[in-house]
Write a protein that holds these residues in place. Structure first.
Motif, mmCIF file in Angstrom:
data_model
loop_
_atom_site.group_PDB
_atom_site.id
_atom_site.type_symbol
_atom_site.label_atom_id
_atom_site.label_comp_id
_atom_site.label_asym_id
_atom_site.label_seq_id
_atom_site.Cartn_x
_atom_site.Cartn_y
_atom_site.Cartn_z
ATOM 1 N N PRO A 1 0.802 -1.229 0.000
ATOM 2 C CA PRO A 1 0.000 0.000 0.000
ATOM 3 C C PRO A 1 0.836 1.281 0.000
ATOM 4 O O PRO A 1 0.349 2.334 -0.376
ATOM 5 N N HIS A 2 2.116 1.182 0.395
ATOM 6 C CA HIS A 2 2.985 2.360 0.393
ATOM 7 C C HIS A 2 3.546 2.665 -0.993
ATOM 8 O O HIS A 2 4.120 3.717 -1.216
ATOM 9 N N GLU A 3 3.378 1.730 -1.934
ATOM 10 C CA GLU A 3 3.922 1.950 -3.272
ATOM 11 C C GLU A 3 2.852 1.954 -4.359
ATOM 12 O O GLU A 3 3.160 1.947 -5.533
ATOM 13 N N ALA A 4 1.573 1.980 -3.955
ATOM 14 C CA ALA A 4 0.493 1.960 -4.946
ATOM 15 C C ALA A 4 -0.715 2.724 -4.420
ATOM 16 O O ALA A 4 -0.895 2.875 -3.217
ATOM 17 N N THR A 5 -1.536 3.198 -5.350
ATOM 18 C CA THR A 5 -2.794 3.845 -4.992
ATOM 19 C C THR A 5 -3.888 3.337 -5.921
ATOM 20 O O THR A 5 -3.615 2.956 -7.054
ATOM 21 N N VAL A 6 -5.110 3.331 -5.402
ATOM 22 C CA VAL A 6 -6.255 2.861 -6.186
ATOM 23 C C VAL A 6 -6.991 4.066 -6.748
ATOM 24 O O VAL A 6 -7.228 5.051 -6.039
ATOM 25 N N LEU A 7 -7.350 3.975 -8.031
ATOM 26 C CA LEU A 7 -8.106 5.023 -8.701
ATOM 27 C C LEU A 7 -9.482 4.494 -9.093
ATOM 28 O O LEU A 7 -9.596 3.396 -9.638
ATOM 29 N N VAL A 8 -10.508 5.285 -8.796
ATOM 30 C CA VAL A 8 -11.870 4.987 -9.228
ATOM 31 C C VAL A 8 -12.320 6.183 -10.051
ATOM 32 O O VAL A 8 -12.285 7.320 -9.574
ATOM 33 N N ASP A 9 -12.694 5.930 -11.282
ATOM 34 C CA ASP A 9 -13.056 7.005 -12.217
ATOM 35 C C ASP A 9 -11.955 8.063 -12.313
ATOM 36 O O ASP A 9 -12.217 9.262 -12.386
ATOM 37 N N VAL B 1 -11.650 -1.144 -10.789
ATOM 38 C CA VAL B 1 -10.730 -0.108 -10.313
ATOM 39 C C VAL B 1 -9.414 -0.223 -11.058
ATOM 40 O O VAL B 1 -9.119 -1.231 -11.701
ATOM 41 N N ARG B 2 -8.611 0.814 -10.953
ATOM 42 C CA ARG B 2 -7.252 0.804 -11.506
ATOM 43 C C ARG B 2 -6.276 1.039 -10.358
ATOM 44 O O ARG B 2 -6.553 1.823 -9.462
ATOM 45 N N VAL B 3 -5.153 0.343 -10.409
ATOM 46 C CA VAL B 3 -4.106 0.513 -9.407
ATOM 47 C C VAL B 3 -2.896 1.108 -10.096
ATOM 48 O O VAL B 3 -2.427 0.598 -11.121
ATOM 49 N N LEU B 4 -2.416 2.189 -9.543
ATOM 50 C CA LEU B 4 -1.259 2.898 -10.079
ATOM 51 C C LEU B 4 -0.098 2.703 -9.121
ATOM 52 O O LEU B 4 -0.195 3.032 -7.931
ATOM 53 N N ARG B 5 0.991 2.134 -9.644
ATOM 54 C CA ARG B 5 2.205 1.983 -8.820
ATOM 55 C C ARG B 5 2.919 3.320 -8.787
ATOM 56 O O ARG B 5 3.132 3.956 -9.813
ATOM 57 N N LEU B 6 3.281 3.744 -7.590
ATOM 58 C CA LEU B 6 3.971 5.015 -7.406
ATOM 59 C C LEU B 6 5.472 4.770 -7.561
ATOM 60 O O LEU B 6 6.005 3.779 -7.092
ATOM 61 N N VAL B 7 6.145 5.693 -8.226
ATOM 62 C CA VAL B 7 7.562 5.535 -8.515
ATOM 63 C C VAL B 7 8.374 6.267 -7.456
ATOM 64 O O VAL B 7 8.073 7.405 -7.106
ATOM 65 N N GLN B 8 9.394 5.583 -6.956
ATOM 66 C CA GLN B 8 10.313 6.201 -6.014
ATOM 67 C C GLN B 8 11.697 6.160 -6.610
ATOM 68 O O GLN B 8 12.039 5.248 -7.344
#
Length: 65
Positions: free
Chosen positions: A33-41, A56-63
């Motif tokens: 959960p610290h490296e991804a976020t869920v997007l709805v619409d 839903v779509r899951v976006l991996r956050l880049v570090q």
């Protein structure tokens, strides 16, 4: 609840969980959960919120460093 989880850059996952939160969906697709976020619409949703969408779509956050 049956939810289709699309992970950007990866395949889609079909997830069946009773009363999931958006954080549960992140766990179900083997992400932290610290490296991804869920997007709805196209909008981010809190990971502790109950799932209300069937897709839903899951976006991996880049570090980087």
């Amino acid at each position: 609840m049956h939810v289709t989880v699309h992970v950007f850059g990866r395949e889609a996952h079909e997830v069946d969980l009773p009363d999931p939160t958006y954080g549960d969906l992140i766990d179900a697709v083997d992400l932290n959960p610290h490296e991804a976020t869920v997007l709805v619409d196209g909008r981010p949703v809190p990971e502790d919120a109950p799932v209300e969408a069937s897709e839903v779509r899951v976006l991996r956050l880049v570090q980087g460093g």
